[in-house]
Design a protein around this motif. Structure first.
Motif, short mmCIF file in Angstrom:
data_model
loop_
_atom_site.label_atom_id
_atom_site.label_comp_id
_atom_site.label_asym_id
_atom_site.label_seq_id
_atom_site.Cartn_x
_atom_site.Cartn_y
_atom_site.Cartn_z
N THR A 70 -14.73 -5.52 -7.47
CA THR A 70 -14.77 -4.95 -8.81
C THR A 70 -13.36 -4.41 -9.12
OG1 THR A 70 -16.95 -4.20 -8.25
CG2 THR A 70 -16.02 -3.30 -10.28
N GLY A 71 -12.86 -4.74 -10.25
CA GLY A 71 -11.54 -4.21 -10.63
C GLY A 71 -10.38 -5.14 -10.35
N THR A 72 -10.60 -6.16 -9.51
CA THR A 72 -9.46 -7.02 -9.16
C THR A 72 -8.95 -7.80 -10.38
OG1 THR A 72 -10.37 -7.28 -6.95
CG2 THR A 72 -8.62 -8.79 -7.57
N ARG A 73 -9.86 -8.41 -11.10
CA ARG A 73 -9.42 -9.22 -12.26
C ARG A 73 -8.73 -8.34 -13.30
NH1 ARG A 73 -11.46 -14.52 -12.73
NH2 ARG A 73 -11.03 -14.43 -14.96
N GLY A 74 -9.27 -7.13 -13.49
CA GLY A 74 -8.65 -6.21 -14.46
C GLY A 74 -7.23 -5.86 -14.05
N LEU A 75 -7.06 -5.57 -12.75
CA LEU A 75 -5.73 -5.23 -12.26
C LEU A 75 -4.77 -6.41 -12.48
CD1 LEU A 75 -3.71 -3.48 -10.62
CD2 LEU A 75 -4.63 -4.55 -8.56
N ILE A 76 -5.22 -7.62 -12.15
CA ILE A 76 -4.34 -8.78 -12.30
C ILE A 76 -4.00 -9.00 -13.78
CG2 ILE A 76 -4.14 -11.29 -11.96
CD1 ILE A 76 -5.75 -10.94 -9.37
N SER A 77 -4.98 -8.78 -14.66
CA SER A 77 -4.69 -8.92 -16.10
C SER A 77 -3.59 -7.96 -16.53
CB SER A 77 -5.94 -8.63 -16.94
OG SER A 77 -6.92 -9.56 -16.63
N GLU A 78 -3.64 -6.73 -16.00
CA GLU A 78 -2.57 -5.76 -16.32
C GLU A 78 -1.22 -6.25 -15.82
OE1 GLU A 78 -3.11 -1.76 -14.75
OE2 GLU A 78 -5.21 -1.88 -15.34
N THR A 111 0.83 -1.21 0.00
CA THR A 111 0.00 0.00 0.00
C THR A 111 0.87 1.27 0.00
OG1 THR A 111 -0.09 0.10 2.43
CG2 THR A 111 -1.83 -1.14 1.33
N ALA A 112 2.19 1.11 0.19
CA ALA A 112 3.06 2.30 0.29
C ALA A 112 3.21 2.96 -1.08
CB ALA A 112 4.42 1.90 0.83
N THR A 113 3.25 4.29 -1.08
CA THR A 113 3.36 5.03 -2.35
C THR A 113 4.52 6.02 -2.26
OG1 THR A 113 1.75 6.57 -1.47
CG2 THR A 113 0.89 4.91 -2.98
N GLY A 114 4.74 6.75 -3.36
CA GLY A 114 5.74 7.82 -3.39
C GLY A 114 7.12 7.30 -3.04
N GLU A 115 7.81 8.02 -2.15
CA GLU A 115 9.19 7.64 -1.83
C GLU A 115 9.28 6.31 -1.07
OE1 GLU A 115 11.37 10.80 -0.06
OE2 GLU A 115 11.39 11.86 -1.98
N ALA A 137 -13.48 -5.87 6.48
CA ALA A 137 -12.35 -6.27 7.32
C ALA A 137 -11.01 -5.96 6.66
CB ALA A 137 -12.44 -7.75 7.65
N LEU A 138 -10.94 -6.07 5.34
CA LEU A 138 -9.67 -5.78 4.67
C LEU A 138 -9.80 -4.58 3.74
CD1 LEU A 138 -8.39 -9.41 4.09
CD2 LEU A 138 -7.28 -7.67 5.47
N ALA A 139 -10.63 -3.61 4.15
CA ALA A 139 -10.80 -2.39 3.35
C ALA A 139 -9.48 -1.62 3.32
CB ALA A 139 -11.91 -1.54 3.95
N ALA A 140 -9.31 -0.81 2.25
CA ALA A 140 -8.01 -0.16 2.01
C ALA A 140 -7.46 0.62 3.22
CB ALA A 140 -8.11 0.73 0.77
N ALA A 179 -0.52 -0.32 -5.45
CA ALA A 179 -0.72 0.60 -4.32
C ALA A 179 -1.86 1.58 -4.61
CB ALA A 179 0.57 1.35 -4.03
N THR A 180 -1.97 2.04 -5.86
CA THR A 180 -3.02 3.02 -6.14
C THR A 180 -4.39 2.36 -6.36
OG1 THR A 180 -2.25 2.99 -8.43
CG2 THR A 180 -1.55 4.86 -7.08
N SER A 181 -4.42 1.04 -6.53
CA SER A 181 -5.71 0.37 -6.76
C SER A 181 -6.56 0.28 -5.49
CB SER A 181 -5.48 -1.06 -7.28
OG SER A 181 -5.01 -1.89 -6.22
N GLY A 182 -5.92 0.33 -4.32
CA GLY A 182 -6.66 0.17 -3.06
C GLY A 182 -7.15 -1.26 -2.85
N LEU A 183 -6.65 -2.20 -3.64
CA LEU A 183 -7.15 -3.59 -3.56
C LEU A 183 -6.19 -4.53 -2.83
CD1 LEU A 183 -8.42 -3.83 -7.24
CD2 LEU A 183 -9.86 -3.94 -5.20
N ALA A 184 -5.00 -4.02 -2.50
CA ALA A 184 -4.00 -4.92 -1.92
C ALA A 184 -4.39 -5.34 -0.50
CB ALA A 184 -2.64 -4.24 -1.89
#
Ligand SMILES: Cc1cc2nc3c(=O)[nH]c(=O)nc-3n(C[C@H](O)[C@H](O)[C@H](O)COP(=O)(O)OP(=O)(O)OC[C@H]3O[C@@H](n4cnc5c(N)ncnc54)[C@H](O)[C@@H]3O)c2cc1C
Length: 430
Positions: A360-368, A210-214, A248-251, A321-326
């Motif tokens: 929603t969006g998980t399969r798309g992210l994994i395909s990428e 979930t860490a971003t930037g530096e 329980a595992l929200a971003a 990290a930017t998907s919020g799905l991790a």
């Protein structure tokens, strides 16, 4: 032998199969079934590798006997349903360990051969199949390293037929506990440098996905060595009693958890004594932990990319990290080149594994992520995949057609196909 109609799932609980299972207890019963259906172990593969929808499968978990142990040569002959944690528990007090152990002790010997699994020592010890000296198929055929069918069986997704037993070359190690050094890496570059420089026998990295930037790619490197003469700390086992609720595992919760998890290791690092199981199979301590992802289940993405593909890892972690799905579960490790079968996953490089809630969006992210791994010259792991398409695979696995030719000759009626091999049309490769 009776067949029982059952519905079972992959470990990720997104995919399931309804079919018939047989659970033979004796090798004679297995021999009678050998030509009928593929074998499965404890279904610890995340996707559909151990699923056979509208078909039959042989559950091997009752065939778990040790047939012979040659202490002088450090070789054990075991039935394929024996689990890795059982072997470790029995062998460690005698001064031996399975040479390669995946991150769950529930994996069976048959499942470890069919996926040619890797452990935290892959960079030094290679893959599971490289320590298999003989395989006996349920048909009675005996395979040795160097045989064409051996290469198609190791990492071969069960497509050459049920494995009844195998001889494994063991590691000699006096091991009562593990000595584990934990070090923080403040970003991806620092993490990869630590992995490159590490001389430890066992290494594994937890990464804050979930860490971003530096801080992108920050994490904790664990380096382990076997230790003797120390009393292992008391063990505790827990169980997840119900499916966790959707939040329980929200971003935001995962971000907070990861921050605390990263911060628990002091900046100067630390060394701890851990029980063997806690180091090798950390998640097994919590039974049914896959329920933490709720009823909809979860996916795991795992790829390996060449050492030169640091930029690809950066771009993947950015997207994650930017998907919020991790989820909190993300692992980074350096692999060596060792592999034993046509379809073995390992290649020299970095392997990244991340769990994702099924949203929603998980399969798309994994395909990428799959596309990125492929264009970097890497590959995805069949033990984890639930998303790839047939056209993704041939470039990743250059020996796919050699494997398909060998298994189609061994199983011309396609009796051993699973949902995974059908979904990815692996056996049609030319
Ligand atoms: C928490 C966790 C951590 C993990 N960590 C790692 C890791 O560090 N490294 C790694 O490489 N993998 C890892 N895995 C993946 C796991 O090791 C593999 O999926 C392994 O194959 C699971 O073994 P199983 O006995 O449950 O096999 P299953 O999932 O039941 O089956 C897997 C494949 O093996 C075939 N098969 C099983 N038994 C036989 C047999 N007797 N004869 C012929 N074919 C057979 C099946 O047909 C199927 O194709 C992990 C999984 C989990 C859940």
């Amino acid at each position: 032998m009776s067949w029982k109609k059952t519905t079972w799932t992959g470990w990720g609980r997104v995919q399931s199969a309804t079919g018939e299972l047989a659970r033979p207890e004796r090798s004679a019963a297995l021999t009678a079934l050998a030509a009928e259906a593929p074998a499965i172990g404890n279904a610890r593969s995340y996707g559909d590798a151990a699923l056979v929808s509208e078909g039959r499968a042989i559950d091997m978990t009752r065939l778990d006997k040790i047939l012979f142990f040659d202490e002088a040569d450090a070789v054990i002959h075991v039935e394929a349903g024996a689990t890795i944690s059982d072997l470790a528990r029995i062998l460690a007090p005698k001064g031996f360990l399975p040479a390669v152990m995946p991150g769950t002790g529930f994996a069976t010997v048959g499942g470890c051969i069919a996926m040619d699994v890797h452990g935290k020592n892959h960079h030094g010890a290679g893959s599971f199949g490289q320590h298999v000296t003989e395989i006996t198929l349920a048909s009675g055929k005996v395979l040795k390293p160097g045989d064409t069918l051996f290469k198609a069986t190791v990492g071969g997704l069960g497509q050459t037929g049920p494995i009844a037993s195998a001889k494994l070359k063991l590691l000699r190690a006096k091991v009562d506990v593990m000595m584990v050094t934990e070090r923080r890496a403040e970003n991806l570059e620092a993490f990869l440098d630590l992995l490159d420089e590490s001389e430890a026998t066992y290494t594994v990295g937890w990464i804050d996905a979930t860490a971003t930037g530096e801080a992108l790619g920050r994490g904790i490197l664990e380096e382990g060595e076997t230790g003797a003469g120390l009393v292992p700390p008391a063990k505790r086992g827990r169980r997840v009693p119900f499916n966790a609720p959707g939040w329980a595992l929200a971003a935001p919760i995962v971000r907070l958890f990861n921050k605390a998890y990263y911060g628990r290791v002091p900046a100067k690092g630390r060394t701890l004594v851990k029980p063997i199981d806690d180091f090798f199979f950390p998640l097994d301590r919590i039974h049914d932990w896959n329920r933490l992802y709720g009823k909809k289940g979860f996916y795991q993405f795992q790829c390996v990319v060449p050492l030169t593909a640091r930029g690809t890892l950066r771009s993947m972690l950015d997207a994650i990290a930017t998907s919020g799905l991790a989820s909190p579960l993300a692992v980074l490790k350096r692999m060596g080149a060792g592999r034993a079968g046509h379809l073995s996953f390992p290649m020299e490089g970095y392997t990244l594994a991340v769990d994702f809630r099924n949203r929603t969006g998980t399969r798309g992210l994994i395909s990428e992520l799959i596309a990125e791994a492929k264009s970097a010259g890497g590959r995805i792991y069949f033990a984890k995949d639930a998303v790839a398409r047939p056209e993704d695979i041939p470039g990743m696995y250059p020996e796919l057609s050699d494997w398909a030719e060998a298994v189609n000759a061994a199983d011309p009626d396609h009796r051993y196909e699973t949902d995974l091999t059908k979904r990815l049309t692996l056996r049609s490769a030319k």
